[in-house]
Design a protein around this motif. Structure first.
Motif, mmCIF file in Angstrom:
data_model
loop_
_atom_site.group_PDB
_atom_site.id
_atom_site.type_symbol
_atom_site.label_atom_id
_atom_site.label_comp_id
_atom_site.label_asym_id
_atom_site.label_seq_id
_atom_site.Cartn_x
_atom_site.Cartn_y
_atom_site.Cartn_z
ATOM 1 N N THR A 158 12.597 -6.315 -2.963
ATOM 2 C CA THR A 158 13.075 -6.234 -1.586
ATOM 3 C C THR A 158 14.259 -7.172 -1.395
ATOM 4 O OG1 THR A 158 11.473 -7.937 -0.947
ATOM 5 C CG2 THR A 158 10.806 -5.649 -0.618
ATOM 6 N N TYR A 159 14.995 -6.954 -0.303
ATOM 7 C CA TYR A 159 16.125 -7.823 0.036
ATOM 8 C C TYR A 159 15.723 -8.716 1.206
ATOM 9 C CZ TYR A 159 20.882 -9.316 1.119
ATOM 10 O OH TYR A 159 22.004 -10.077 1.344
ATOM 11 N N THR A 160 16.324 -9.903 1.269
ATOM 12 C CA THR A 160 16.017 -10.820 2.358
ATOM 13 C C THR A 160 17.282 -11.479 2.878
ATOM 14 O OG1 THR A 160 14.691 -12.749 3.016
ATOM 15 C CG2 THR A 160 15.610 -12.789 0.804
ATOM 16 N N VAL A 161 17.243 -11.875 4.147
ATOM 17 C CA VAL A 161 18.380 -12.560 4.771
ATOM 18 C C VAL A 161 17.832 -13.556 5.795
ATOM 19 C CG1 VAL A 161 18.638 -10.785 6.575
ATOM 20 C CG2 VAL A 161 20.582 -12.238 5.970
ATOM 21 N N PRO A 162 18.416 -14.761 5.894
ATOM 22 C CA PRO A 162 17.980 -15.699 6.938
ATOM 23 C C PRO A 162 18.253 -15.126 8.324
ATOM 24 C CG PRO A 162 19.296 -16.829 5.265
ATOM 25 C CD PRO A 162 19.435 -15.366 5.005
ATOM 26 N N GLN A 163 17.401 -15.443 9.266
ATOM 27 C CA GLN A 163 17.526 -14.906 10.619
ATOM 28 C C GLN A 163 18.894 -15.191 11.231
ATOM 29 O OE1 GLN A 163 14.047 -15.144 13.311
ATOM 30 N NE2 GLN A 163 15.337 -16.343 14.667
ATOM 31 N N ASN A 164 19.413 -16.400 11.035
ATOM 32 C CA ASN A 164 20.684 -16.781 11.652
ATOM 33 C C ASN A 164 21.893 -16.114 11.005
ATOM 34 O OD1 ASN A 164 19.351 -18.431 13.457
ATOM 35 N ND2 ASN A 164 19.597 -20.275 12.216
ATOM 36 N N GLN A 185 0.828 -1.204 0.000
ATOM 37 C CA GLN A 185 0.000 0.000 0.000
ATOM 38 C C GLN A 185 0.867 1.261 0.000
ATOM 39 O OE1 GLN A 185 -3.585 0.391 0.036
ATOM 40 N NE2 GLN A 185 -3.328 -1.703 -0.712
ATOM 41 N N LEU A 186 2.090 1.119 0.523
ATOM 42 C CA LEU A 186 2.988 2.268 0.663
ATOM 43 C C LEU A 186 4.112 2.265 -0.367
ATOM 44 C CD1 LEU A 186 3.367 2.141 4.563
ATOM 45 C CD2 LEU A 186 1.630 3.349 3.224
ATOM 46 N N GLY A 187 4.291 1.156 -1.099
ATOM 47 C CA GLY A 187 5.405 1.051 -2.045
ATOM 48 C C GLY A 187 6.752 1.092 -1.352
ATOM 49 N N LYS A 188 6.865 0.458 -0.179
ATOM 50 C CA LYS A 188 8.045 0.605 0.676
ATOM 51 C C LYS A 188 9.192 -0.328 0.296
ATOM 52 C CE LYS A 188 7.194 3.790 3.705
ATOM 53 N NZ LYS A 188 8.106 4.924 3.962
ATOM 54 N N LYS A 189 10.418 0.150 0.589
ATOM 55 C CA LYS A 189 11.591 -0.713 0.592
ATOM 56 C C LYS A 189 11.606 -1.495 1.900
ATOM 57 C CE LYS A 189 14.401 2.212 -2.399
ATOM 58 N NZ LYS A 189 15.747 2.767 -2.665
ATOM 59 N N ALA A 190 12.108 -2.735 1.828
ATOM 60 C CA ALA A 190 12.056 -3.569 3.030
ATOM 61 C C ALA A 190 13.222 -4.538 3.069
ATOM 62 C CB ALA A 190 10.739 -4.346 3.081
ATOM 63 N N MET A 199 12.636 -10.761 -3.735
ATOM 64 C CA MET A 199 14.031 -10.401 -3.993
ATOM 65 C C MET A 199 14.389 -10.706 -5.445
ATOM 66 S SD MET A 199 17.533 -11.151 -1.832
ATOM 67 C CE MET A 199 17.791 -12.866 -2.252
ATOM 68 N N GLU A 200 13.943 -11.838 -5.972
ATOM 69 C CA GLU A 200 14.223 -12.184 -7.369
ATOM 70 C C GLU A 200 13.597 -11.187 -8.331
ATOM 71 O OE1 GLU A 200 12.735 -16.147 -7.578
ATOM 72 O OE2 GLU A 200 14.534 -17.049 -6.664
#
Length: 360
Positions: free
Chosen positions: A318-324, A289-294, A313-314
């Motif tokens: 947005t970018y993603t990373v595993p919690q650990n 709704q906001l067009g946000k980066k995350a 991400m593909e």
């Protein structure tokens, strides 16, 4: 058509289900219909707090939550809990049949509560994952599970998908490019959100929202609080636990809140340049709704969140990373190089489509 009496059932795995149905319930009430809400736990508390005397509320226990510290333990607990889940569905059907006879229910809408559906009353499921994402993506197994879900929804007149039908939408393979023939029973009503764009400056560099079931919520909290002072600029963190006190770090540059209500969450999300959070589907709908980066940190063991984070991400959103593997300063900087989630139509349009399908 005269005012209808609606039974609206809401799943309790996290607060996302409760927040996403709020526009739909308000739409029904504003159109002159009465609503009985069936839920449990924190979802019921949120809905009761938001809707108060506008609805009647019934508590009915939900299916068990098999959350664990590792992905392997999650899937083991999920498998072991299947017999209890099916017993829960049977109990829900018996309860629903009795309630509908007693209260004269005209329509049932169920957000992911499989047992709250009977053939005697027009029933509609709100659901966004007709395909379950299985680690390794075995086609035969995903198709088998999809077919099983389709049979579980056999008593529903339509399945309401909170996404757009075109170009993979926000949910990707969860509700698009399906393997089974759903025989025209899917109605794509559009994304749902209580978050809306606000005017004002983006005076907040990062808004970090920690959420999820235990023990994963606490595990992420420890990682974030150990690393948050390495982030530059103005930062707000919400821990998702109402019981503790608020504090500031780094001489007031970083504010840590134990809990923020819906209004304050909306304010922070609008003000932030980057949002750091889980990749649950409700959160995606809000950010769109906001067009946000995350920066997405999927909950360990939840393959749907892992898939959604990877899917966006593909696509360069947005970018993603595993919690650990979280390195907050490094990963937040990488998140800023992505385009942000594509904006979706406002929730008011989704409510209009919903009402057209459920109460034609």
């Amino acid at each position: 058509m005269h005012g209808q009496k609606i039974l609206f059932a809401v799943h309790d795995w996290g607060l996302g289900h409760a927040t996403r149905v709020l526009p739909l319930i308000r739409g029904l009430l504003d159109a002159g219909h009465s609503v009985i809400i069936l839920s449990t736990g924190r979802a019921l508390e949120l809905l009761r707090g938001e809707l108060d005397d506008r609805c009647n509320f019934i508590e009915l226990k939900d299916i068990p939550k098999p959350f664990s510290r590792t992905a392997a333990a999650f899937y083991v607990k999920m498998s072991l809990s299947l017999p209890m889940m099916f017993r829960t569905f049977q109990r829900e059907r018996r309860f629903t049949r009795s309630l509908c006879r007693r209260e004269g229910i005209d329509r049932i809408v169920s957000d992911s509560r499989i047992g709250v559906c009977i053939p005697e009353v027009p029933s509609y499921f709100l659901f966004h994952s007709m395909r379950q994402i299985i680690p390794g993506r075995p086609y035969w197994l995903e198709k088998m599970v999809e077919g099983s879900q389709m049979r579980m929804f056999a008593n529903a007149q339509r399945i309401l998908v909170p996404d757009e039908a075109e170009d993979g939408g926000l949910s990707g393979d969860l509700s698009h490019n399906l393997s089974c023939d759903w025989k025209g029973r899917l109605a794509y009503i559009g994304p749902l959100s209580t978050i809306s764009p606000q005017s004002g400056d983006q005076d907040l560099d990062y808004f970090i929202s920690i959420s999820g079931e235990e023990p994963q919520r606490s595990m992420l909290e420890r990682r974030v609080l150990d690393q948050v002072e390495g982030l530059p600029g103005r930062v707000v963190v919400t821990l998702g636990k109402p019981e503790a006190e608020t504090r500031s770090l780094s001489r007031g540059r970083i504010d840590v809140y134990n809990y923020l209500g819906r209004h304050d969450q909306q304010d922070m999300m609008n003000r932030a340049r980057v949002v750091v959070c889980r990749s649950g589907y409700t959160t995606l709908m809000e950010l769109a709704q906001l067009g946000k980066k995350a920066l997405f940190i999927p909950t360990i063991g939840q393959s749907e969140q892992e898939y959604l984070a990877r899917y966006h991400m593909e696509r360069g959103h947005t970018y993603t990373v595993p919690q650990n593997h979280l390195d907050l300063a490094r990963d937040a900087a990488l998140a800023e190089t992505y385009h942000g989630l594509p904006r979706m139509p406002p929730a008011a349009e989704s409510v209009r489509r919903f009402l057209e399908v459920v109460i034609p």
